[in-house]
Every structure is written in C-alpha cells, then in structure tokens.
Enzyme design. Sequence first.
Site, PDB file in Angstrom:
ATOM      1  N   ARG A  52      12.422  19.265 -13.948  1.00  0.00           N
ATOM      2  CA  ARG A  52      11.440  18.393 -13.665  1.00  0.00           C
ATOM      3  C   ARG A  52       9.896  18.544 -13.829  1.00  0.00           C
ATOM      4  NH1 ARG A  52      12.378  22.039  -9.610  1.00  0.00           N
ATOM      5  NH2 ARG A  52      10.406  23.242 -10.053  1.00  0.00           N
ATOM      6  N   TYR A 104      -5.476  -0.364  -0.415  1.00  0.00           N
ATOM      7  CA  TYR A 104      -4.009  -0.668   0.211  1.00  0.00           C
ATOM      8  C   TYR A 104      -4.149   0.134   0.891  1.00  0.00           C
ATOM      9  CZ  TYR A 104       0.473   0.024  -0.327  1.00  0.00           C
ATOM     10  OH  TYR A 104       2.143   0.318  -0.160  1.00  0.00           O
ATOM     11  N   ASP A 177      -8.799   3.295  -7.941  1.00  0.00           N
ATOM     12  CA  ASP A 177      -6.711   2.639  -7.586  1.00  0.00           C
ATOM     13  C   ASP A 177      -7.265   0.886  -9.090  1.00  0.00           C
ATOM     14  OD1 ASP A 177      -4.948   1.375  -7.764  1.00  0.00           O
ATOM     15  OD2 ASP A 177      -4.371   1.577  -5.478  1.00  0.00           O
ATOM     16  N   LYS A 202       3.767  -2.350  -9.925  1.00  0.00           N
ATOM     17  CA  LYS A 202       2.778  -3.670 -10.404  1.00  0.00           C
ATOM     18  C   LYS A 202       3.096  -4.420 -11.478  1.00  0.00           C
ATOM     19  CE  LYS A 202       2.814  -2.441  -6.286  1.00  0.00           C
ATOM     20  NZ  LYS A 202       3.555  -2.354  -4.596  1.00  0.00           N
TER      21      LYS A 202
HETATM   22  C1  LIG Z   1      -3.559  -0.881  -5.229  1.00  0.00           C
HETATM   23  C2  LIG Z   1      -2.108  -0.807  -4.944  1.00  0.00           C
HETATM   24  N1  LIG Z   1      -2.449   0.746  -4.836  1.00  0.00           N
HETATM   25  C3  LIG Z   1      -1.063   1.859  -4.461  1.00  0.00           C
HETATM   26  C4  LIG Z   1       0.058   1.233  -4.095  1.00  0.00           C
HETATM   27  C5  LIG Z   1       1.706   2.542  -3.062  1.00  0.00           C
HETATM   28  O1  LIG Z   1       1.915   2.326  -4.788  1.00  0.00           O
HETATM   29  P1  LIG Z   1       3.888   2.085  -4.664  1.00  0.00           P
HETATM   30  O2  LIG Z   1       4.368   1.375  -3.548  1.00  0.00           O
HETATM   31  O3  LIG Z   1       3.956   2.309  -6.301  1.00  0.00           O
HETATM   32  O4  LIG Z   1       4.092   3.742  -3.459  1.00  0.00           O
HETATM   33  C6  LIG Z   1       0.041   0.062  -3.782  1.00  0.00           C
HETATM   34  C7  LIG Z   1       1.745  -0.796  -3.501  1.00  0.00           C
HETATM   35  O5  LIG Z   1       1.534  -1.630  -2.938  1.00  0.00           O
HETATM   36  C8  LIG Z   1      -1.704  -0.819  -4.057  1.00  0.00           C
HETATM   37  O6  LIG Z   1      -0.844  -2.123  -3.986  1.00  0.00           O
END
Ligand SMILES: Cc1ncc(COP(=O)(O)O)c(C=O)c1O
Length: 382
Positions: A52, A104, A177, A202
């Site tokens: 883990r 997001y 992000d 992504k």
């Molecule tokens: C810009 C962005 N940040 C964070 C996330 C969250 O990631 P995850 O879906 O891998 O949890 C996403 C998901 O669509 C995203 O587009």
Amino acid sequence: MAKSELRPATIAAQAHGAIDEATRAVVPPVHVSTTYLRDADGGYRSGRVYGRADNPSFDAPEATLNALESGAGCLTFASGMAAATAVFQTLQPGDHVVAPKVMYWALRHWLATTADRLGIVVSFVDASDPDALAAAIRPGLTKLLWIETPANPTWSITDIARAAEIAHGAGARLAVDNTVPTPLLTRPIELGADLVMHSATKYLNGHSDVVAGALITAERDEHWARITAHRALNGAILGSFEAWLLLRGMRTLALRVQRASQSALTVAERLTSHPAIREVLYPGLPSHPGHAIAARQMSGGFGGMLSIRIDGDAKAAHAVAAATRLWKPATSLGGVESLIEHRASIEGPGSPAPDDLLRLSLGIEDVDDLTADLVQALESSV
Ligand SMILES: Cc1ncc(COP(=O)(O)O)c(C=O)c1O
C-alpha cells in the site's frame, strides 16, 4: 530536482531512461507483490515493506512525470480526484483556500460540499483576474491557492507566475491542476508553483483505459511529507497494471498532445465563422480574453480542448452532439478518440457552462474528417 537538460518529448519517449536492470529489458516489468522480505535483523534494507505504501511499479511513471514537470518528487494516486483531495485533506483545520469559480466540476463540488467538514474554508473567485485572487487572500489564514489553466469548460486562463507571487506574498502555496495543458505545453513549477496535480486519466495515459492521478512537488517540504503519509495510510493507490499502462501511454505524450493541440486550433479557426455557432472558446484564438497570457506561459500550442456555443438552446446543443458520427458523445478528455459533451447537464447547478455549450476533446484522428463531421452535425440539427 533541477530542470532536466532533455526536452519533454525525449523524457517521455524514453520513460526518463527506465529499463529493468535485472533482465536488461527496455520496458520495466509489472510488479505485483504486495509484500517484501525482511532482512535477518528484522530491517528492510530494500526500502520496501508493504504494497500500500511501496510498489516498484510506481517508480518509472513517477520519475518520468517528475522529470517532465521539473519537480522534486511525484506520487501517483488511484485517480485525479484522489490526488487533488489529498492536497486539501492534508491542510490543517482553520486553513483558508482560494479556488477558482471555473474549474473541474467534481473538485469544485467536493470543495463546496466536503471541505468544511475538514475545517477548511474555501473562497471561490474569478482566477483569471489577479486582483480578485489577491483580494481573496485572508492574511495569516490563507494557506493554498488552487488554480486550473486553461480551465474547464470555458478555458479561461490564469497567469501562473502572478498567482505564485500572490500566494507566496501571503505565505501561502500555489497548486496548479495541469491536466489540460500537460507538461508538454506548460510547466507550472518552472513558473513558481509549489504543487502540480494531474488527472493522469486524460492526456498522460491518453488511451481512455486507465483512471489515475498524480501530484508533483517543487520541494520535499512538510506538506509533501504529510501528503506522502496520507497516500500510504489512506490507500488511494494506483494498481500495478494501471501504473504500467500509464507509463506506456506517457511514452507517446508528445506526439498526441502536439497533434490534439494543432487540430484544436484548426477546428477553432474553421468553426469561428460558422453561422450555427455563437462563439468558439479556445485560448489559441486571439479573440480569447486569456490569449496573451496563454501565449506567454504555454509553449508549443494551446491544448487539445475547446468549447463551442451553439446558436440555440440546450436541446439544440444535445442534437448536435447526437448527430456527430465520428465524435463520441461521452465525458472525459485527452484520449486518442475525439469526444463531444454537453457540459451544463453533467455539471448541474452552479456550472459556469451555458446551456448552449458543447465541450470538444480533440483526439488524433484526421482533422479534416473531424471538421467535416462537426459541420454535417451542425447543419443537420441547428
Ligand atoms: C481538469 C481535471 N482535473 C481533475 C479531474 C479528476 O480526475 P479523475 O477523473 O482522474 O479523478 C478531471 C477529470 O475529468 C479533470 O478534467
């Protein structure tokens, strides 16, 4: 870690030099063991104890991403949300956070509904306006500025260097992000950020077959130590096979991002004057309000994401998405296949997406095919 002398495409293609020393294989193996032998004296000189907290399958993807982001450390997580929420869960009760109104949606929702249970106070601001970011600072209390740029789903731009100055001036840290631009186009740590977050689901993985997340730090400081302990104890870790797939995906990151980015600009330019379209939102267009800052802090393109506003209502926008043949009407982004999505209906109340907005994620298909399909969808339904 100092900035690598190698360029991102080289770091990614060679997985930062990863090979398997034991077999001389050029592709590292998948390690599946959940536990590791102790030494005769009871110690763990291998440095690994239990799956883990320790998994050699994480080493190559984490080292590669760390080098790509010019970081001092990288941790992968079970998802982007697990990575992002780890940052907030390791703040202290009473800490104040400044976050964007446009970001997001699921993380905005988590911050709006869950952060207060941890004693964290969040102010949502227009992060494209540095004065609004500065005005939201609560001296002595603000510990973190969180930004996303270009930001879902309007692709508004935040000046990273300016946000870092504002955060550091207040004794706070800046987290970015970087999912949408990827380190191919923007490296926030080089612009002053303290933490970088990715939904590796992504572009980093790039094939819509792994859910994964990552954090990269500029310094191995006390907050990073808390995040590292949090991952080991909270257990939101990546599976070994997912880590391997992530590394495989990252090797072609440069090709995929360059292609998606070029195609996004082409589609944006071609659709701007289409009579069925009210507006094209793309930071690569000079008409976009964040264009000048994006041009300064992004290099090699403006990313593979854009949004179009249909000259009609939500029903018309849904009809366009349904009428496409190549574009897949699905959520997510950053895969090799192009996706189209009505954002307001997935984000729900509080979404900054107007009802007429469709979000486009460019894949690596032929851009003429993609444009022709969008044009036929627009012309058959609006
Ligand atoms: C810009 C962005 N940040 C964070 C996330 C969250 O990631 P995850 O879906 O891998 O949890 C996403 C998901 O669509 C995203 O587009």
